[in-house]
Design a protein around this motif. Structure first.
Motif, mmCIF file in Angstrom:
data_model
loop_
_atom_site.group_PDB
_atom_site.id
_atom_site.type_symbol
_atom_site.label_atom_id
_atom_site.label_comp_id
_atom_site.label_asym_id
_atom_site.label_seq_id
_atom_site.Cartn_x
_atom_site.Cartn_y
_atom_site.Cartn_z
ATOM 1 N N LEU A 252 0.855 -1.176 0.000
ATOM 2 C CA LEU A 252 0.000 0.000 0.000
ATOM 3 C C LEU A 252 0.897 1.234 0.000
ATOM 4 O O LEU A 252 1.542 1.553 1.004
ATOM 5 N N ARG A 253 0.953 1.935 -1.142
ATOM 6 C CA ARG A 253 1.851 3.078 -1.321
ATOM 7 C C ARG A 253 1.060 4.358 -1.517
ATOM 8 O O ARG A 253 -0.080 4.351 -1.996
ATOM 9 N N GLY A 254 1.695 5.450 -1.176
ATOM 10 C CA GLY A 254 1.145 6.744 -1.493
ATOM 11 C C GLY A 254 1.852 7.322 -2.714
ATOM 12 O O GLY A 254 2.668 6.657 -3.353
ATOM 13 N N THR A 255 1.569 8.566 -3.016
ATOM 14 C CA THR A 255 2.175 9.200 -4.196
ATOM 15 C C THR A 255 3.213 10.251 -3.809
ATOM 16 O O THR A 255 3.663 11.022 -4.658
ATOM 17 N N ARG A 256 3.591 10.245 -2.523
ATOM 18 C CA ARG A 256 4.611 11.199 -2.091
ATOM 19 C C ARG A 256 6.020 10.730 -2.498
ATOM 20 O O ARG A 256 6.206 9.590 -2.913
ATOM 21 N N PHE A 257 6.959 11.606 -2.349
ATOM 22 C CA PHE A 257 8.379 11.325 -2.572
ATOM 23 C C PHE A 257 8.681 10.882 -4.004
ATOM 24 O O PHE A 257 9.517 10.028 -4.244
ATOM 25 N N GLU A 258 7.979 11.451 -4.947
ATOM 26 C CA GLU A 258 8.271 11.174 -6.353
ATOM 27 C C GLU A 258 9.658 11.686 -6.727
ATOM 28 O O GLU A 258 10.267 11.226 -7.700
ATOM 29 N N CYS A 259 10.181 12.603 -5.875
ATOM 30 C CA CYS A 259 11.510 13.120 -6.125
ATOM 31 C C CYS A 259 12.585 12.048 -5.969
ATOM 32 O O CYS A 259 13.710 12.206 -6.436
ATOM 33 N N VAL A 260 12.223 10.930 -5.307
ATOM 34 C CA VAL A 260 13.149 9.812 -5.157
ATOM 35 C C VAL A 260 12.859 8.721 -6.181
ATOM 36 O O VAL A 260 13.749 8.196 -6.843
ATOM 37 N N THR A 261 11.578 8.405 -6.319
ATOM 38 C CA THR A 261 11.212 7.291 -7.191
ATOM 39 C C THR A 261 11.418 7.593 -8.669
ATOM 40 O O THR A 261 11.427 6.679 -9.498
ATOM 41 N N TYR A 262 11.585 8.905 -9.007
ATOM 42 C CA TYR A 262 11.775 9.231 -10.427
ATOM 43 C C TYR A 262 13.035 8.596 -10.995
ATOM 44 O O TYR A 262 13.192 8.459 -12.214
ATOM 45 N N LEU A 263 13.980 8.170 -10.131
ATOM 46 C CA LEU A 263 15.246 7.615 -10.603
ATOM 47 C C LEU A 263 15.068 6.362 -11.469
ATOM 48 O O LEU A 263 15.929 6.026 -12.277
ATOM 49 N N ARG A 264 13.962 5.662 -11.297
ATOM 50 C CA ARG A 264 13.755 4.410 -12.041
ATOM 51 C C ARG A 264 13.223 4.627 -13.459
ATOM 52 O O ARG A 264 13.135 3.686 -14.255
#
Length: 501
Positions: free
Chosen positions: A460-472
Motif C-alpha cells: 500500500l503506497r502513497g504518491t509522495r516522494f516522487e523526487c526519489v522514485t523518479y530515478l527508475r
C-alpha cells in the motif's frame, strides 16, 4: 450470513429413519456435480463465505452435527468396518471436534493480515500478506478413517472461507450415506455439498475445474487424481499411503514398545495410512519383542480376536483378498494368520523371516499384519529406509537420544515420531503431510487454513516522494543507476544492523 433454516421435524425423522435402515443413496453423476459446483461458485462469488461470523457458524454447526449424531456415526462405522465405538469416538469424532474448536478459537488471528518487515525503499509503505480463500475446493477422503479424513480437511476449508464439495469413499458406504444425509441439515446448502462418486469417476470429477483438490488415499488413485488436476491446472494436496518403517533399537523398553506398536498396527484392524508397516528390529531384541507383542495381542483382544468387540474387520472383500494373498506369500506366520472370508476377518498377525523381496514388502499393507526384518545396528536400519521411497511416517523406538536423533535427521519422511506411533499425525499444532512418493502439501490446525488460502502479497503506497522514485524512469542515466546502486547497498547494510540489534 446466518446458517440455513432448520428442517421440519418430518424431514428430520425421514432422514434419520433412512440412515438407520441403511437405504442406498443414489450415486452422484458428473452432470449433478457440475450443477453443485456451479451453485457453490455462485455462492462464493456472492461473498457468502467471506465474513468471520459465517465461518464460525459453519464450524459450530459441524461440531453440533458430530455431537447430536454420535450414535449414528458409531453405527455407520460399525457397519462399514466393524469399528468399535471407542475407536470411532476417539480416533474420528473427537479429532474432528478438536480441529473445529481450535479453528473457532483462532480464526480471528488467522484471518488478520500479516505485516512484513520494511526496507529502506518501503519505509513509508505498508507491506502485508492477506490470506484470501481459494474458491470452491474438492475434498476426497479414503475409507480407512472415512469421517475424519473428510471432515478434518473440511474444517480448514471452512475456516479459510471456501465453499467445498466433499466426496467420501464409496468403500465405506454407510458412512458416506450418513454424511450425504446429515450435512445439508447443518451446513449452508449452497456452499457445502456431499457427492457419492465411485473411485473410477474421481478423475472426471477433478477435471470439472475446482480451485483446489485435497485427496487422501493410495498412490495409484492419487496419481490419477494428480494427472487429472494437472490437465486443468488445479493445485492439489495429496496425502498418500506408503511403507512406514519402524526401527526398534536394542536399548528400549520392550514392554512399552510392544504395547504402542501393537495398538498402532492393529487399531482399526490395521487399516491406516499412518500405522507402522514393518519392523526393522535389532537382532538382539527380536525374540523378546515378538513375545511381548504376542502377550499384548492376548491382552488387547483375548485368545480369540474374532470374538473381541475391540477388533475390526476388513472394509470389503477386495481389501480382504489382497491382504490375505500377500500374507500367505510372505515370510513365516509366528502369531495369528487365521482368516475367515465370510466375515472379512483376518486375525492380528506377526510375520518373521520376511525377505525384502516378499510381496508384503512390495505393497502397502491395509490390514492387521506386521512383518519383521532384522538389522544389526542403526546404520543398517537407516540404509534400508533410505533405499525405499519416502514414506508418510518414520518411527523409532530407543532410549538412546543419539539413535533417535540420527533416525530423525538422516532419513526423509512426511513425519517422524520417537517411542510412539501415529500421534504425530493427529496434533492440531503440527503439520501433517507427505514428501516425495508419499504426497505433497500438509494440513491440521493453522496449516489447514494455509492450505486452503492464497497468501496475497500487498503493498500500500502513497504518491509522495516522487523526487526519489523518479530515478527508475527512462531515459536511463548512469548517474541514476549509481544512486540506486548506492541506495541498495545502504539498504542491505541497514537490514544487517537490524538483525544484529
Amino acid at each position: 450470513m446466518s446458517s440455513p433454516p432448520s428442517p421440519s421435524p418430518a424431514r428430520w425423522f425421514k432422514a434419520l429413519r433412512r440412515t438407520r435402515l441403511g437405504e442406498p443413496c443414489l450415486k452422484t453423476y458428473p452432470l449433478e456435480c457440475v450443477d453443485l459446483l456451479q451453485r457453490a461458485r455462485v455462492a462464493f462469488q456472492a461473498g457468502r463465505t467471506i465474513k468471520e461470523s459465517f465461518r464460525l457458524a459453519q464450524l459450530e454447526a459441524l461440531v453440533r452435527m458430530l455431537e447430536e449424531h454420535e450414535c449414528d456415526f458409531v453405527d455407520a462405522l460399525g457397519r462399514d468396518l466393524h469399528k468399535p465405538r471407542f475407536e470411532t469416538v476417539v480416533s474420528e469424532l473427537i479429532l474432528i471436534k478438536n480441529e473445529a474448536l481450535h479453528a473457532i478459537n483462532n480464526l480471528k488471528k488467522w484471518m488478520q493480515p500479516l505485516h512484513v518487515e520494511r526496507n529502506l525503499s518501503t519505509t513509508l509503505d505498508e507491506c502485508l500478506v492477506v490470506s484470501e480463500p481459494l474458491g470452491v475446493v474438492l475434498i476426497m477422503g479414503t475409507w480407512c478413517s472415512p469421517v475424519q479424513l473428510c471432515l478434518v480437511p473440511l474444517v480448514g476449508a471452512i475456516a479459510a472461507g471456501n465453499c467445498a464439495i466433499v466426496s467420501p469413499s464409496e468403500c465405506a458406504a454407510h458412512t458416506a450415506e450418513l454424511l450425504h444425509r446429515l450435512m445439508p441439515f447443518y451446513l449452508d446448502n449452497e456452499c457445502f455439498h456431499v457427492i457419492l462418486a465411485g473411485t473410477n469417476d474421481l478423475p472426471e470429477v477433478v477435471e470439472l475445474n475446482f480451485d483446489h483438490v485435497f485427496f487422501t488415499g493410495n498412490r495409484e488413485e492419487g496419481s490419477r487424481v494428480a494427472q487429472a488436476a494437472a490437465r486443468v491446472l488445479t493445485p492439489v494436496t495429496l496425502i498418500l499411503g506408503g511403507k512406514n518403517p519402524c526401527y526398534v533399537d536394542q536399548h528400549c523398553d520392550i514392554s512399552t514398545t510392544a504395547q504402542r506398536i501393537a495398538w498402532a498396527r492393529f487399531h482399526n484392524a490395521g487399516q491406516s495410512l499412518v500405522a507402522p508397516d514393518y519392523i526393522l528390529c535389532h537382532t538382539d531384541v527380536k525374540t523378546r519383542l515378538v513375545q511381548a507383542l504376542k502377550c499384548c495381542l492376548m491382552q488387547f483382544y483375548g485368545s480369540d480376536p474374532r470374538e473381541s468387540r475391540s477388533f475390526g474387520r476388513m472394509v470389503n472383500l477386495e481389501i480382504f483378498n489382497r491382504t490375505r494373498d500377500i500374507l500367505w506369500r510372505s515370510g513365516k506366520v509366528t502369531v495369528g494368520g487365521q482368516v475367515i472370508e465370510a466375515e472379512k476377518y483376518i486375525a492380528p498377525t506377526i510375520l518373521t523371516e520376511v525377505a525384502e523381496s516378499d510381496p508384503i514388502m512390495q505393497q502397502d499393507i491395509f490390514g492387521p499384519v506386521l512383518p519383521f526384518l532384522s538389522v544389526n545396528n542403526v546404520d543398517e536400519a537407516i540404509a534400508f529406509i533410505n533405499k525405499q521411497e519416502k514414506s508418510l511416517c518414520v518411527y523409532a523406538y530407543s532410549n538412546n537420544s543419539k539413535v533417535i536423533s540420527r533416525l530423525m535427521s538422516e532419513t526423509s519422511s512426511g513425519s517422524f515420531c520417537s517411542n510412539d506411533s501415529v500421534l504425530q499425525s493427529l496434533m492440531v499444532a503440527l503439520p501433517f503431510g507427505g514428501v516425495g512418493a508419499s504426497g505433497m502439501g500438509s494440513y491440521h490446525g493453522r496449516y489447514s487454513f494455509d492450505t486452503f488460502s492464497h497468501r496475497k502479497s500487498c503493498m500500500l503506497r502513497g504518491t509522495r516522494f516522487e523526487c526519489v522514485t523518479y530515478l527508475r524512469y527512462p531515459p536511463y542515466e548512469d548517474r541514476n543507476l549509481s544512486l540506486m546502486t548506492w541506495a541498495s547497498t545502504l539498504s542491505q547494510r541497514s537490514q544487517g544492523w537490524c538483525q544484529i540489534l
